[in-house]
Write an enzyme that holds these catalytic residues in place. Structure first.
Site, short mmCIF file in Angstrom:
data_model
loop_
_atom_site.label_atom_id
_atom_site.label_comp_id
_atom_site.label_asym_id
_atom_site.label_seq_id
_atom_site.Cartn_x
_atom_site.Cartn_y
_atom_site.Cartn_z
CB SER A 42 -1.05 -0.01 1.24
OG SER A 42 -1.88 -1.14 1.17
CG HIS A 73 -3.19 -2.19 -3.54
ND1 HIS A 73 -1.98 -3.17 -3.47
CD2 HIS A 73 -3.04 -1.47 -2.28
CE1 HIS A 73 -1.57 -3.10 -2.20
NE2 HIS A 73 -2.46 -2.41 -1.40
CG HIS A 95 -5.08 -6.77 0.51
ND1 HIS A 95 -5.18 -6.15 -0.57
CD2 HIS A 95 -4.16 -6.42 1.48
CE1 HIS A 95 -4.15 -5.28 -0.24
NE2 HIS A 95 -3.58 -5.64 0.47
CE1 TYR A 97 -8.74 -4.89 1.84
CE2 TYR A 97 -6.89 -5.63 3.39
CZ TYR A 97 -7.59 -4.71 2.50
OH TYR A 97 -6.57 -3.84 1.88
CD GLU A 98 -8.40 -6.66 -2.33
OE1 GLU A 98 -8.85 -6.13 -3.65
OE2 GLU A 98 -7.29 -7.13 -2.05
CB ALA A 125 1.87 0.08 4.41
CG MET A 227 -4.61 -5.64 7.43
SD MET A 227 -5.97 -4.65 7.08
CE MET A 227 -6.25 -3.61 8.38
CB SER A 228 -0.64 -7.81 2.54
OG SER A 228 0.35 -7.09 2.87
CG ASN A 251 -0.26 2.76 11.69
OD1 ASN A 251 -0.49 2.38 10.62
ND2 ASN A 251 -0.99 2.24 12.57
CG HIS A 267 -6.01 2.88 3.09
ND1 HIS A 267 -5.12 1.80 3.19
CD2 HIS A 267 -6.30 3.18 1.79
CE1 HIS A 267 -4.82 1.48 1.98
NE2 HIS A 267 -5.42 2.22 1.06
#
Length: 293
Positions: A42, A73, A95, A97-98, A125, A227-228, A251, A267
């Site tokens: 990301s 992306h 991902h 979550y997609e 990220a 998340m990846s 972050n 995000h």
């Protein structure tokens, strides 16, 4: 396209011939023969912009190939020359979550293997759980904690593809130590040693960011969270690739309920930090690629 295998749960997965078909569609578009694969996380898609003599292949141009749906992306392959090496970049990944299963997240890595890729550079990220990490730091991945995989969502679930690798693989040394050492030397030569950390990446499913309680639990064994990455790294190992991973700290994670002035990650913050560090990430990865044998 006919998917002739199932993952043991009655769900179709890509067959070996399906993956060969994806690779052929790419091969038919370019004369380049990549040996290094790069997955851009990301806000880090600008990595692919340094590739010269490049051809861009949108995922949507590859019949039956998945597409990325996340802002930041770009959903395309970029194939060409980087520092004298032939590379294929994923400018946009997939991902959990997609709605994609783990085996599909990592299918592009299998396609890379069929194209001749021997080394995978994977970036992401991540939020910092380690209190000593600062926003903008770059963490070299020495290990990971793959929570969805531990709960059964491993990309290797289902019939084993023997043409890629054995049924059971060791992930004890998944992330190559010699490439981490090389990255530290390169960062020092570039004057970026103060940005470099080395630690453990924890992967959760998302898309919601983690609660303070979840972060406190995971911080016992991990330094950053995202998340990846883990499914791609595992499948790269299964394919016999050498794997190098790095995380851009975008972050600081919120673990204190009383931090009322902090809303938590978003995000937009991730993309902004990616833009802030894009030049350094580009330089660092390019120099690592240049020195990969």
């Amino acid at each position: 396209m006919a998917t002739t295998s199932t993952n043991g749960l009655g769900r179709s997965i890509y067959s070996y011939s399906d993956l060969q078909g994806f690779a052929k569609q790419i091969q038919d578009r370019t004369s380049h023969k990549p040996t290094i694969g790069i997955i851009c996380g990301s806000g880090l898609g600008s990595l692919a912009d340094k590739v010269e003599d490049s051809i861009v292949i949108p995922y949507s141009d590859i019949q039956h190939f998945p597409v990325s749906t996340v802002k930041g992306h770009h959903s395309q392959f970029v194939i060409g020359i980087l520092k004298g090496k032939t590379v294929i970049c994923m400018k946009g990944r997939f991902h959990l979550y997609e709605g994609y299963p783990a085996w599909k997240l990592a299918a592009p890595v299998r396609v890379m293997s069929l194209l001749g890729v021997q080394t995978l550079v994977v970036t992401n990220a991540a939020g910092a759980m380690n209190k000593s990490y600062k926003v903008g730091d770059i963490m070299l991945m020495k290990d990971h904690l793959y929570l969805p995989g531990m709960a059964g969502n491993n990309p290797l679930v289902g019939p084993n593809m023997e043409k890629f690798g054995e049924r059971f693989i060791s992930t004890t040394r998944l992330y190559d130590s010699s490439l981490r050492k090389m990255a530290r030397v390169i960062a020092k030569e570039m004057g970026y040693s103060h940005l470099i950390q080395e630690g453990v990446y924890a992967m959760v499913c998302g898309p919601s960011y983690e609660t303070p309680a979840e972060l406190k639990l995971l911080s016992v064994s991990s330094d950053v969270i995202g998340m990846s990455t883990c499914p791609e790294a595992i499948v790269a190992k299964h394919c016999g690739m050498t794997v190098f991973g790095l995380s851009l700290v975008t972050n600081k994670c919120v673990t204190d309920y009383d931090e009322t002035e902090v809303d938590g990650p978003n995000h937009g913050e991730v993309l902004e930090t990616g833009k802030l560090r894009e030049d350094i990430i580009q330089e660092l990865v390019a120099e690592i690629v240049a020195k990969i044998d």
